[in-house]
Each structure stands twice: as C-alpha cells, then as structure tokens.
Design an enzyme around this catalytic site. Structure first.
Site, PDB file in Angstrom:
ATOM      1  N   ARG A 139      28.882  22.515   1.156  1.00  0.00           N
ATOM      2  CA  ARG A 139      28.240  22.397   2.253  1.00  0.00           C
ATOM      3  C   ARG A 139      27.921  20.901   2.349  1.00  0.00           C
ATOM      4  NH1 ARG A 139      24.347  25.400   1.436  1.00  0.00           N
ATOM      5  NH2 ARG A 139      25.677  26.874  -0.212  1.00  0.00           N
ATOM      6  N   TYR A 178      35.431  23.683   5.405  1.00  0.00           N
ATOM      7  CA  TYR A 178      35.145  24.161   4.050  1.00  0.00           C
ATOM      8  C   TYR A 178      34.097  25.673   5.549  1.00  0.00           C
ATOM      9  CZ  TYR A 178      31.793  26.116   1.275  1.00  0.00           C
ATOM     10  OH  TYR A 178      31.431  26.763   0.039  1.00  0.00           O
ATOM     11  N   GLY A 179      34.638  26.832   4.406  1.00  0.00           N
ATOM     12  CA  GLY A 179      33.944  27.940   4.790  1.00  0.00           C
ATOM     13  C   GLY A 179      32.959  28.301   5.189  1.00  0.00           C
ATOM     14  N   ALA A 198      25.531  28.684  -6.316  1.00  0.00           N
ATOM     15  CA  ALA A 198      26.009  29.186  -7.339  1.00  0.00           C
ATOM     16  C   ALA A 198      24.899  29.284  -8.825  1.00  0.00           C
ATOM     17  CB  ALA A 198      26.636  28.366  -7.447  1.00  0.00           C
ATOM     18  N   SER A 199      23.841  30.227  -8.740  1.00  0.00           N
ATOM     19  CA  SER A 199      23.487  30.727  -9.832  1.00  0.00           C
ATOM     20  C   SER A 199      23.830  32.164 -10.028  1.00  0.00           C
ATOM     21  CB  SER A 199      21.136  30.176  -9.445  1.00  0.00           C
ATOM     22  OG  SER A 199      21.490  29.417  -9.024  1.00  0.00           O
ATOM     23  N   GLY A 200      24.729  32.505 -10.087  1.00  0.00           N
ATOM     24  CA  GLY A 200      25.332  33.793 -10.591  1.00  0.00           C
ATOM     25  C   GLY A 200      24.418  34.932  -9.610  1.00  0.00           C
ATOM     26  N   ASN A 211      26.976  37.252  -9.272  1.00  0.00           N
ATOM     27  CA  ASN A 211      27.527  38.410 -10.657  1.00  0.00           C
ATOM     28  C   ASN A 211      26.291  39.086 -10.884  1.00  0.00           C
ATOM     29  OD1 ASN A 211      29.296  36.821 -10.866  1.00  0.00           O
ATOM     30  ND2 ASN A 211      29.078  35.011 -12.637  1.00  0.00           N
ATOM     31  N   ARG A 217      36.178  29.313  -4.426  1.00  0.00           N
ATOM     32  CA  ARG A 217      35.805  30.446  -3.599  1.00  0.00           C
ATOM     33  C   ARG A 217      37.227  31.743  -3.517  1.00  0.00           C
ATOM     34  NH1 ARG A 217      30.012  31.281  -2.746  1.00  0.00           N
ATOM     35  NH2 ARG A 217      30.092  28.746  -3.197  1.00  0.00           N
ATOM     36  N   GLU A 236      23.597  41.375 -20.216  1.00  0.00           N
ATOM     37  CA  GLU A 236      22.631  42.082 -20.551  1.00  0.00           C
ATOM     38  C   GLU A 236      21.086  41.133 -19.812  1.00  0.00           C
ATOM     39  OE1 GLU A 236      22.654  43.325 -23.514  1.00  0.00           O
ATOM     40  OE2 GLU A 236      25.364  42.001 -23.901  1.00  0.00           O
TER      41      GLU A 236
END
Ligand code: SAT
Ligand code: MN
Length: 579
Positions: free
Chosen positions: A63, A191-192, A243-245, A248, A361, A487
C-alpha cells in the site's frame, strides 16, 4: 447498477465487459487467459493443487499511503492522519486518467458481498476493473458474483469501485475515496491493498465512515474463538498493525500443555462490530478469505495455515523452486537450490536480498481453512467479550496489561504505536503512531473516530474488556524476552481467566498487569525474573511516552474528546503520584 456500469464503460472504453458470476467456470476462464499471457505461473499441481503465482512490479508491492486520498468537502473531515484532496480536483484528475484507459482491455464487473449472506450487518459493493488479478483476488476474499446478485435484487445501495492497472506509473498512482458518494477510484497500481477495492478501501475506509453515521465500528481486527476444556467459547477481537502477526494470532495453535483448549478463526484482518438489539457486542468478519503475509510464515509462526494454502491459493511475490513450488523465508530452514526470487530472477546464494518479498502474500478462502470457527459466517455475528490492542515495541510496553474501563481502553488504543513493517511502503523499524491499528484505514477524522468509540460504548449493556499486548519486548542485549508464537496463547488464556473467572491482577499506574504466577507457564522454560522483566513498568519512560502522545493528540485541533483527555490526565497523575 446497470446504469452505473454504462457510465463507467463510457468513461473507460473497454473492448468488452465481462460480468463475473463468481462460478468456477468464470474463474477458470480468467485464470486461463492470464496463463496464456504468461501473467500467472501455475504451481506444482501435485503439492499445490490449483495454485498460482503472480508477480507484481517491484515498485507496486505494498500500500502507498502518500498516494491514498480521502476526498471530502473540507480537509477537516479527513483529519490530520489522512491525505486529503478536494472532490472537484480528484474528479477532474481521475476522469482524465480514466478516460479511455481500458481501450484494448476487458473490464470485469465484480459484484461482491462483505459479510454473511442474509445479515443486516453485511454490505454490497461492485468493482469495475481491468485487472484479472483483482477479479481472482476478489473472488477469493469476498463472496462474489451471482449469489450476491440474487440477494442484491434492485437495491441501489452499493459501494462503487472503479480500478485500472493503467500504466503502473507511481507518479500517477491514486487510490481515492469519496465517502459521501460511497465511491472508490484507484489507478496505476495492481497490488492487493490498493487495487482490490473490497478490502481496505471498502471494508475499512468507506465502512468506517458508514459505521460512524450508522452507529457501528469497522475495525482492523481479527476475531478468534477460544474454546475452553469445558466447551465454552469466548470471542476475542484484536488490532495489531499490519504485518505484526495478526493473522498468525488469529490462527494460533495452543502449546502442548493446552491440548484441551481450541483456537479457531472467525476473521484475520477486518471486523465489523455492532451493538446487537439486546445491547451486546457482536462482530462479523466482512471478508471471506485470507490475504496473509507469506514471508516468515512457517511451522513456528503459523503451522495451521500451511495446509490450507496447498490448494486453490493465489500467491503474490513469493519465490519459486525448480519444481514449481512457492517458497519464502521461514517456510523451510534451507533455501532451496536454484530458487527464483520474487522478481523472477535466479537468486544468488550469496545474495543479501530476500527470495520472497517481505510483503509477499497468499490469498485463500476461509471455507477451506480447517480451523475456522463454525460460527464464522453467522448472520448475527459472534459475541465479543475481549478487545485487544497491541504493537511491536522493543521496550516500555509490558507483555500484557488491562485497561481500567472502556474509556481508558480507548485511550490505550489511541496511544498505540508500533515499529514499522513493510506492508506500507517506507522505512522499517521506526516508531509510528497507529491508533487502534487504523492509522491508514480510518476514512474520516480520527478525533471524531475516538469520539465515536466513546459513543458506541454508551449503547452497550455489557462492554468488552480491553487489553494491550506486546510480544516483542527485548532485553538490554536485544534478545526477545518472550518466546512468542504459540506461547502467546498463555496470554489469551490469562485474559479469559480475568474476564470469566475474575482472577486477581496487580493495579499499576498504566492498568492491571498479571500477577507473575497467574500466567499459566506449564511446560514453558522461562525464568520468573524474565516474566517480571516483561511486566516491568518504567514510569519515566511512560511519562515521556505520554508527552509524545500529547503532541500527537494536539494535531487533532481540539477534536480529541474530553473523555479521552480525562483518561489521559488520570493516567499521567497515577504515574506522577507513584514516583
Ligand atoms: O495491504 S493489504 O491491506 O491488502 C493487507 C494488509 O496490510 O493487511
Ligand atoms: Mn490488514
């Protein structure tokens, strides 16, 4: 819709119009045309069934905030965190750029639905684009095509999006939002995040503006479902900067010692949060797929997604092995021999450049993700009892703390700062304000946005509790103090213990922190002193932080609501008095 499509056709003059019905046939046809033009690479069919690789141009892989505009009558409506352009200027400029831009191209009309079918919380959009990549991406990330049209009926209300890949020249790249008209125009990018208008432009920037008018919240948040050993489910919604997880965390696999706990995903990037008729907080995921960062995704960071992206997945800007498998750093320990990098060149084994782009991505459907919540698509949404904010901070911010109340929670969300990553083009590792992870996505003045959060809270009979997490605190030598990854589940569990079981916590000037022994560390080799270090409050550091936050708040020219300033001064007082 038909008359709008006519207008767009008159402006962009495509050679023909392709009404995308969302079917596998249509998708296959678009895929084939891209393969024929060598715009897509088909990946290894036996290991990556029906998967493809697309390479963006090197200067069009993220972006671009400086080319992203909110176009309103006055700059004040957009506020100091957005780039503003007057409606007239933007329209003049864009109409010229779009005039005849699709002359020798096909235009895809993609009707899409954001949110579950038959939900009062869902919203429609239509994107007109000459990018087959955008068509394929939208078909993965939203519900697109015929089923949507059927529900759509004669409704005139839908977000209009016009996009052209154009000539990809950065100087003429524009991603423009017209909130008053519910219109989006994007050009010279593929870009997406800039071109797939259903995503950030619609589901966050325009939606946040609609949400303000209509009394709900459009947030840059995942929603996860946590099921305890008794089968009781809790829903946590959380904002971490790009992009800080975030993805995830939404897909986290509990450590071995917690085998009888389950984490499932409702959404990984965007949450629309409403006050239900009963006054509870409910959330939906407006998207229907994941557009996650591939780089660094692997057996440690996100084992659960790896199986999901082995079929029907569209990869962008990853590396390619000699046997046509996608590859990126973190997927396996060793770099495969003779791998091709994300730009299409043979990667030299002594090269310092990464094989995959750091913002590479995968786009894949939530339907095929085995650990999705069975409630991911409920028209009424899921009940949110915990809201979490977080950021990547090497120091100062403890592993976790809890706000004293809703308004204090809004303050800690507004105070959110994080070290930068690559999802936005620019420098890496600098500290950047990112209130509630919405810095790049709030479609109006963020001062009004904070006030809107306060107002929203007033409607709620039971308010979610608000927490802040930081997995990234380092010791004096630069080593991470907390192991992170799966964790992090232990911290989610602590939050649930707080909210559901009322376990004790320690009051500190900045909020509640866990008692050292109340974080369940079963099976984890970590010293008590390390946990103490992770929870340490550096009062002088916090006062300095507050003075920087004040500067930031001043930029809003009196728009920061009193409730927020009250919380700010209470926090400052607590810090000073505890010295
Ligand atoms: O760049 S996107 O907005 O598409 C993805 C992200 O940053 O979350
Ligand atoms: Mn995001």
């Amino acid at each position: 819709m038909l008359s709008w499509v006519k207008d767009v056709t008159r402006l962009t003059k495509p050679k023909n119009v392709f009404w995308f019905d969302g079917s596998d046939d249509d998708t296959a046809q678009i895929t084939k045309s891209m393969l024929d033009r060598a715009e897509l690479i088909k990946l290894n069919e036996s290991e990556y069934k029906n998967c493809y690789l697309f390479r963006n141009l090197p200067d069009d892989v993220a972006r671009v905030k400086e080319r992203t505009f909110i176009c309103t009558k006055t700059p004040e409506e957009a506020g100091p965190t957005n780039n503003w352009m007057s409606i007239i200027r933007a329209k003049t400029l864009l109409n010229e750029l779009f005039d005849g831009v699709m002359l020798d191209k096909e235009m895809y009309i993609i009707p899409y639905l954001l949110g579950p079918e038959k939900s009062k919380y869902s919203r429609w959009g239509v994107e007109a684009t000459d990018s087959p990549l955008v068509a394929l991406t939208t078909a993965i990330l939203t519900k697109a095509g015929k089923t949507v049209l059927e529900e759509f009926g004669d409704s005139g209300r839908f977000v209009r999006g016009i996009h052209s890949t154009g000539n990809l020249k950065k100087e003429n790249r524009y991603i423009c939002h017209f909130p008053d008209e519910e219109l989006l125009m994007s050009i010279n990018t593929n870009y997406g995040g800039n071109a797939s208008l259903s995503k950030k432009p619609h589901a966050l920037r325009l939606a946040s503006f609609q949400a303000k008018k209509e009394g709900w919240l459009a947030e840059h948040m995942f929603i996860l479902e946590l099921e305890d050993p008794n089968g009781k489910c809790f829903y946590i919604s959380g904002a971490l900067p790009s992009a800080s997880g975030k993805t995830n965390l939404a897909m986290i696999r509990p450590p071995k010692a917690f085998n009888d706990w389950k984490i499932r995903t409702v959404g990984d990037d965007i949450a629309w949060i409403h006050c239900s008729d009963e006054g509870s907080t409910v959330g939906i995921n407006p998207e229907h797929g994941f557009f996650g960062v591939a780089y660094d995704t692997g057996p440690y960071s996100n084992p659960n997604i790896l199986e999901c992206i082995k079929k029907n997945t569209l990869f962008t800007n990853v590396g390619l092995t000699t046997d046509n498998k996608p590859w990126w750093e973190g997927l396996t320990e060793e770099v495969p021999k003779n791998v091709i990098d994300w730009t299409g060149k043979r990667w030299a084994s002594n090269s310092k450049a990464p094989v995959a782009n750091k913002n590479s991505r995968y786009a894949t459907k939530i339907d095929q993700y085995s650990l999705k919540s069975k409630n991911y698509n409920l028209p009424d949404g899921v009940p949110i009892s915990i809201i979490l904010f977080g950021g990547r901070r090497a120091n100062l911010v403890p592993l976790v703390y809890e706000a004293y109340n809703w308004e204090h929670g809004i303050l800690i969300g507004a105070m959110m700062r994080a070290e930068t990553t690559t999802a936005i083009s620019g420098k890496v590792g600098q500290l950047r304000h990112d209130p509630m992870g919405m810095m790049d996505f709030c479609g109006y003045n963020m001062g009004d946005y904070f006030a809107h959060w306060i107002e929203f809270g007033k409607k709620l009979k039971t308010k979610p509790r608000i927490f802040f997490v930081n997995w990234f605190r380092k010791d004096g030598l630069g080593n991470y103090l907390w192991p992170g990854f799966s964790e992090n589940f232990r911290i989610l569990k602590w939050m649930v213990d707080r909210v559901e079981n009322g376990i004790d916590a320690v009051s500190t000037p900045i909020g509640y922190i866990p008692k050292v022994d109340s974080i369940d560390l079963t099976g984890l080799d970590i010293k008590k002193e390390t946990v103490e270090e992770l929870l340490k409050i550096d009062k002088d550091g916090w006062l300095k932080e507050l003075s920087e936050i004040k500067e930031f708040f001043y930029e809003f020219d009196g728009k920061i609501p009193n409730e927020l300033w009250n919380e700010y001064y209470k926090l400052e007082k607590r810090l000073i008095e505890s010295q």
